[in-house]
Design an enzyme around this catalytic site. Structure first.
Site, PDB file in Angstrom:
ATOM      1  N   ARG A   1       6.024   6.503  -9.495  1.00  0.00           N
ATOM      2  CA  ARG A   1       6.032   5.160  -8.990  1.00  0.00           C
ATOM      3  C   ARG A   1       4.805   4.642  -8.623  1.00  0.00           C
ATOM      4  NH1 ARG A   1       6.714   2.534  -4.511  1.00  0.00           N
ATOM      5  NH2 ARG A   1       7.458   4.646  -3.192  1.00  0.00           N
ATOM      6  N   ARG A   2       4.647   5.299  -7.621  1.00  0.00           N
ATOM      7  CA  ARG A   2       3.590   4.725  -6.948  1.00  0.00           C
ATOM      8  C   ARG A   2       2.178   4.653  -7.478  1.00  0.00           C
ATOM      9  NH1 ARG A   2       5.874   7.910  -1.560  1.00  0.00           N
ATOM     10  NH2 ARG A   2       6.721   6.596  -0.003  1.00  0.00           N
TER      11      ARG A   2
ATOM     12  N   LYS B   1      16.544   6.046  -0.861  1.00  0.00           N
ATOM     13  CA  LYS B   1      16.295   6.121  -2.087  1.00  0.00           C
ATOM     14  C   LYS B   1      16.249   7.791  -3.133  1.00  0.00           C
ATOM     15  CE  LYS B   1      11.659   7.446   0.070  1.00  0.00           C
ATOM     16  NZ  LYS B   1      11.487   8.673  -0.535  1.00  0.00           N
ATOM     17  N   ASP B   2      16.909   8.453  -2.180  1.00  0.00           N
ATOM     18  CA  ASP B   2      16.958   9.580  -2.408  1.00  0.00           C
ATOM     19  C   ASP B   2      18.707   9.963  -3.328  1.00  0.00           C
ATOM     20  OD1 ASP B   2      14.322  10.901  -2.005  1.00  0.00           O
ATOM     21  OD2 ASP B   2      15.259  10.905   0.114  1.00  0.00           O
TER      22      ASP B   2
ATOM     23  N   CYS C   1      13.380   9.959 -10.375  1.00  0.00           N
ATOM     24  CA  CYS C   1      12.143  10.107  -9.620  1.00  0.00           C
ATOM     25  C   CYS C   1      11.410  10.870 -11.429  1.00  0.00           C
ATOM     26  CB  CYS C   1      11.733  11.296  -8.953  1.00  0.00           C
ATOM     27  SG  CYS C   1      12.117  12.716  -9.842  1.00  0.00           S
TER      28      CYS C   1
ATOM     29  N   ARG D   1       2.728  18.001   4.481  1.00  0.00           N
ATOM     30  CA  ARG D   1       1.906  16.778   3.908  1.00  0.00           C
ATOM     31  C   ARG D   1       1.007  16.401   5.150  1.00  0.00           C
ATOM     32  NH1 ARG D   1       5.236  13.418  -0.136  1.00  0.00           N
ATOM     33  NH2 ARG D   1       7.053  14.212  -1.221  1.00  0.00           N
TER      34      ARG D   1
ATOM     35  N   ARG E   1       3.763  17.479  -2.554  1.00  0.00           N
ATOM     36  CA  ARG E   1       5.274  17.810  -1.581  1.00  0.00           C
ATOM     37  C   ARG E   1       5.559  18.319  -0.733  1.00  0.00           C
ATOM     38  NH1 ARG E   1       9.161  20.287  -4.564  1.00  0.00           N
ATOM     39  NH2 ARG E   1      10.797  19.515  -3.169  1.00  0.00           N
TER      40      ARG E   1
END
Length: 328
Positions: free
Chosen positions: A130-131, A82-83, A241, A154, A148
Site C-alpha cells: 500500500r505504501r 490493520k492486521d 496485505c 526496523r 521487516r
C-alpha cells in the site's frame, strides 16, 4: 465477584503496549478485575526475513491469538486492527473498536527531512505494498526495498545505514514514546492510510455475554463507524496485505442551522493500485449521519457507504488489478 480476564497478545513491544493499554482502560472502569497478559510469539513474528506477501499475509499475526481464545487459554485478544482480516473464526468476533490514534504514516530518517529532500536512488524501507504503491507514484526516483521486524528492529536497521529512510505507522512510534524519530507525517493526499490504521480492536468469544458488557465501556462509536466503512472496502474487494488497498473514513460536523438534531457527514476515500504505482484507482463518497440514529442504523450506513465506494473501484478496474496480484 471479581473476574480474571486473560489477554492474548503478541510479544512485540508495540503489541504489549496495546495489551497493557487495554488492561489499564479496563481497570479504570472495573477496578475489581484481575487481568493477566499472555504474551505469544506468532508465526509472523518468527519469520522476519521474508515479505508478508509470500507468507500468507498479516493474518499470521493473529491466528495463534485466536486459537488461544478458542481453546479457552485466553479470554480476549488485543489487535492492531490493520492486521485483522474481515472475517473472524466461527465463535469469535471483534466486540470492541476503541478510539482511533494517529492514522497516518511517518517518514523516518537520520539524514533527510522529508521524501522530497531525498536524492535520486535513495533507499526507502517498507514492506507495505500500500505504501510502496502510492509513494512510487509520487517519488519514482526513489528505491523502495523490503523491511521487516518490529518497530525497534526496523529503526536499528535504519541506524545501521541499511536504509536512507523508512516508513512506519505514526501511531506505533507515538505509543512507544518514539515520536522524536518522526521527521514528518505523510499526508493522506500522498499516502492514504491502511484500513483501520491506528485502531486497537478487541476480539473475544461471541458466547461470553458478560465479557461483552465489560468491554462495552471501551468502545468508541465514531471510530466503530469509520472502521466499519473502511473494513467494508476490504471485505468487498477481498483485500489482504498482498493487495495495495487503502481507505480512510472521517466524520465531520455539518451545519445544523440551530436544529436540535445535529447532523454529521461520513466521508470515505479508498484506492487500489498496482505495486509499481503506475496505475492507481481512487474513489470517494459521503453520507449523512443523524444524531438520533441507533448504532445498528449507523453501522448499516457505514457498510452501505463502504460497498458503494468499493463498487466504484470495481467499475474502474480494481478487480482486474487484484486478480493479477492473486495469480501465482
Amino acid at each position: 465477584m471479581s473476574k480474571t480476564i486473560r489477554i492474548a497478545t503478541r510479544n512485540s513491544p508495540l503489541a504489549l503496549w496495546q495489551a497493557n493499554f487495554v488492561k489499564a482502560q479496563l481497570l479504570k472502569h472495573h477496578p475489581s478485575l484481575s487481568i493477566d497478559i499472555i504474551g505469544m510469539t506468532t508465526r509472523g513474528d518468527q519469520i522476519i526475513d521474508t515479505p508478508l506477501t509470500k507468507l500468507g499475509g498479516k493474518g499470521l499475526f493473529v491466528k495463534e491469538l485466536e486459537k488461544a481464545i478458542l481453546e479457552n487459554n485466553a479470554d480476549i485478544a488485543v489487535h492492531s486492527m490493520k492486521d485483522v482480516g474481515t472475517q473472524c473464526p466461527p465463535g469469535l468476533f471483534i466486540s470492541t473498536i476503541m478510539a482511533r490514534h494517529n492514522p497516518f504514516d511517518a517518514f523516518v530518517s537520520n539524514d533527510y527531512a522529508s521524501l522530497d529532500a531525498m536524492p535520486p536512488n535513495s533507499i526507502v524501507g517498507s514492506c507495505s505494498l500500500r505504501r510502496i504503491c502510492q509513494l512510487q507514484k509520487h517519488y519514482p526516483q526513489l528505491q523502495f526495498t523490503p523491511l521487516r521486524g518490529n518497530v525497534n528492529t526496523r529503526l536499528q536497521k535504519l541506524d545501521d545505514q541499511q536504509y536512507d529512510a523508512i516508513i512506519l505507522a505514526a501511531a506505533g512510534l507515538e505509543r512507544l514514546q518514539l515520536t522524536q524519530r518522526i521527521r514528518v507525517e505523510i499526508p493522506p493526499e500522498i499516502c492514504l492510510p491502511a484500513i483501520a490504521q491506528g485502531t486497537i480492536g478487541i476480539e473475544c468469544r461471541q458466547s461470553d455475554q458478560r465479557l461483552h458488557e465489560m468491554l462495552a465501556v471501551l468502545s468508541d462509536t465514531d471510530n466503530t463507524i469509520c472502521a466499519t466503512a473502511e473494513r467494508t472496502i476490504n471485505a468487498r474487494l477481498q483485500g489482504s496485505c498482498q493487495t495495495p488497498i487503502a481507505a480512510y473514513a472521517t466524520l465531520q460536523n455539518s451545519p445544523t442551522n440551530h436544529s436540535q438534531q445535529a447532523t454529521r457527514t461520513l466521508h470515505l476515500k479508498a484506492l487500489v493500485g498496482t505495486p509499481d504505482g503506475r496505475l492507481i484507482l481512487s474513489a470517494a463518497q459521503s453520507t449523512t449521519i443523524d444524531a438520533d440514529m441507533t448504532i445498528d442504523a449507523l453501522l448499516e450506513k457505514a457498510t452501505t457507504l463502504g460497498n458503494a465506494v468499493a463498487a466504484s473501484l470495481v467499475e474502474q478496474g480494481a478487480a482486474e488489478i487484484l486478480a493479477t496480484l492473486s495469480t501465482p
